[in-house]
Design an enzyme around this catalytic site. Structure first.
Site, short mmCIF file in Angstrom:
data_model
loop_
_atom_site.label_atom_id
_atom_site.label_comp_id
_atom_site.label_asym_id
_atom_site.label_seq_id
_atom_site.Cartn_x
_atom_site.Cartn_y
_atom_site.Cartn_z
N ARG A 96 -18.87 -0.78 4.23
CA ARG A 96 -18.47 -2.06 4.67
C ARG A 96 -18.10 -3.02 3.61
O ARG A 96 -18.35 -2.98 2.52
CB ARG A 96 -19.47 -2.66 5.32
CG ARG A 96 -20.09 -2.01 6.82
CD ARG A 96 -19.09 -2.63 7.69
NE ARG A 96 -19.17 -1.88 9.13
CZ ARG A 96 -18.55 -0.73 9.48
NH1 ARG A 96 -17.79 -0.20 9.03
NH2 ARG A 96 -18.86 -0.33 10.60
N ASP A 131 -10.88 1.18 1.97
CA ASP A 131 -10.81 1.16 3.37
C ASP A 131 -11.23 0.37 4.07
O ASP A 131 -10.73 -0.24 5.29
CB ASP A 131 -11.36 2.40 3.91
CG ASP A 131 -11.01 2.71 5.48
OD1 ASP A 131 -9.73 2.67 5.77
OD2 ASP A 131 -11.97 3.02 6.15
N GLU A 180 -10.56 -8.82 6.64
CA GLU A 180 -9.51 -7.96 7.17
C GLU A 180 -8.84 -8.74 8.19
O GLU A 180 -9.44 -9.50 9.24
CB GLU A 180 -10.36 -6.80 7.85
CG GLU A 180 -10.82 -5.91 6.68
CD GLU A 180 -11.75 -4.76 7.17
OE1 GLU A 180 -11.42 -4.47 8.39
OE2 GLU A 180 -12.06 -4.00 6.45
N HIS A 216 -8.34 -0.04 7.01
CA HIS A 216 -9.56 0.39 7.80
C HIS A 216 -9.34 1.47 8.83
O HIS A 216 -9.53 1.12 10.01
CB HIS A 216 -10.12 -0.97 8.40
CG HIS A 216 -11.75 -0.69 8.69
ND1 HIS A 216 -12.59 -1.88 8.64
CD2 HIS A 216 -12.25 0.31 9.03
CE1 HIS A 216 -13.58 -1.52 9.19
NE2 HIS A 216 -13.53 -0.25 9.20
N SER A 246 -9.80 4.94 7.92
CA SER A 246 -10.45 6.35 7.51
C SER A 246 -10.82 7.34 8.70
O SER A 246 -11.01 8.60 8.35
CB SER A 246 -11.42 6.22 6.27
OG SER A 246 -12.45 5.62 6.62
#
Length: 329
Positions: free
Chosen positions: A238, A262, A267, A286, A288
């Site tokens: 996170r 990632d 975001e 984000h 993966s």
């Protein structure tokens, strides 16, 4: 086993009947499906809801409608992370919260293997040279027998450890809440009080932690300063488990050699973030764990739980709301 005599009302948050979760017809005869694409619709439907399926719903909508949840008994999160849903009244309530653990472990582990290989073998430089039509020979690094530390030895962390041990011949340790002996995946599991010592030993560090009050900014300036200047950092956990400003400073100062990220504190990653341009950094949006068909796989966890619910059987992936993740099988 007790079969339900009446159909429980399920509210699907975050979408409408025109764009339902894939495969939801599987439970159409078992429950009374209703949709709440926004907070207003959720507030209208909430008084009758026994179950809420947060299909990319918003925490603020759920929290605003919470006083109306007279019949609510169970909430299913669409994916693995539940920090985006939790709020104090939910945590303190008897409402059960479940997640979609068991779907993303292998795809995320594959991505981590890819990140490690890309950084060790100089793929970003190679790709840049190719676009520039430059024949840029470079010596790269061995991966076998290097040391990997996985922070967060849950199901995702274990799959990462297993993949890197078996596929890359790495020595793998983990960092958990408490220390415990090793097993077939981890040489040992260190406790959180050993963070700095564990970081100092690692060539690669993978952050696979959930976001909780205890894990927020675990990776701060002190953590990055403890790492080897040749070490690489990977975050698939996170974003807020990392102090992003401290990470940027560590990369600029050469305290670590690179990072593959990632997840981020904000975001989408803002265009002005220095992470876009820093040498040795791989920015992944984000994704993966997002392989083709991933949404249907996440949804199937909910449908399985619905079938269990109407039969009176135990639910999968019950989250300890104070910890922020499931603790059982």
């Amino acid at each position: 086993m007790n079969v339900r005599a009446s159909r429980p009302v399920v509210i699907v948050m975050g979408t409408d009947a025109g764009e339902p979760p894939p495969g939801i017809e599987r439970v159409g005869d078992l429950v009374d499906l209703r949709y709440a694409p926004d907070g207003r619709a959720l507030a209208i439907e909430m008084p009758e809801a026994e179950i809420v399926y947060s299909w990319w719903g918003l925490r603020e909508d759920l929290e605003a409608a919470w006083p109306l949840a007279a019949k609510l008994r169970w909430i299913q999160a669409a994916n693995v992370g539940v920090n985006g849903l939790l709020f104090p009244a939910l945590v303190e309530s008897d409402v059960v919260l479940t997640n979609a653990r068991g779907v993303a472990e292998r795809p995320i582990a594959e991505s981590v293997v890819g990140f490690i290989v890309a950084m060790a073998k100089g793929f970003p430089t190679m790709f840049a040279d190719q676009r520039a039509r430059v024949w840029g020979h470079q010596e790269t690094e061995r991966i076998a027998r290097t040391r990997l530390l996985v922070a967060g030895p849950g199901p995702i962390g274990r799959e990462i450890g297993r993949s890197c041990r078996l596929g890359l011949d790495m020595h793998v340790e983990a960092l958990g809440r408490t220390a415990r002996p090793g097993d077939d995946v981890f040489d040992r599991v260190r406790g959180s009080d050993e963070l700095l010592d564990a970081l100092a030993d690692a060539d690669y560090v993978v952050d696979a932690m959930p976001l909780t009050p205890q894990t927020r900014h675990t990776f701060d300036a002190a953590a990055f300063a403890a790492m080897k200047p040749t070490a690489r950092f990977v975050n698939i956990g996170r974003g807020a488990t990392v102090d992003e400003a401290a990470l940027v400073d560590a990369l600029r100062a050469g305290e670590i050699a690179g990072a593959a990220l990632d997840v981020f504190e904000e975001e989408p990653l803002p265009a002005q973030s220095p992470l876009w341009d820093l040498p040795g950094v791989i920015v992944c949006p984000h994704m993966s764990g997002d392989v083709r068909g991933w949404e249907a796989e996440f949804a199937r966890v909910f449908y399985d739980n619905v079938e269990r619910w109407v039969l009176g059987e135990p639910l999968r992936n019950v989250v300890d709301k104070r910890l922020g993740f499931p603790t059982g099988d």
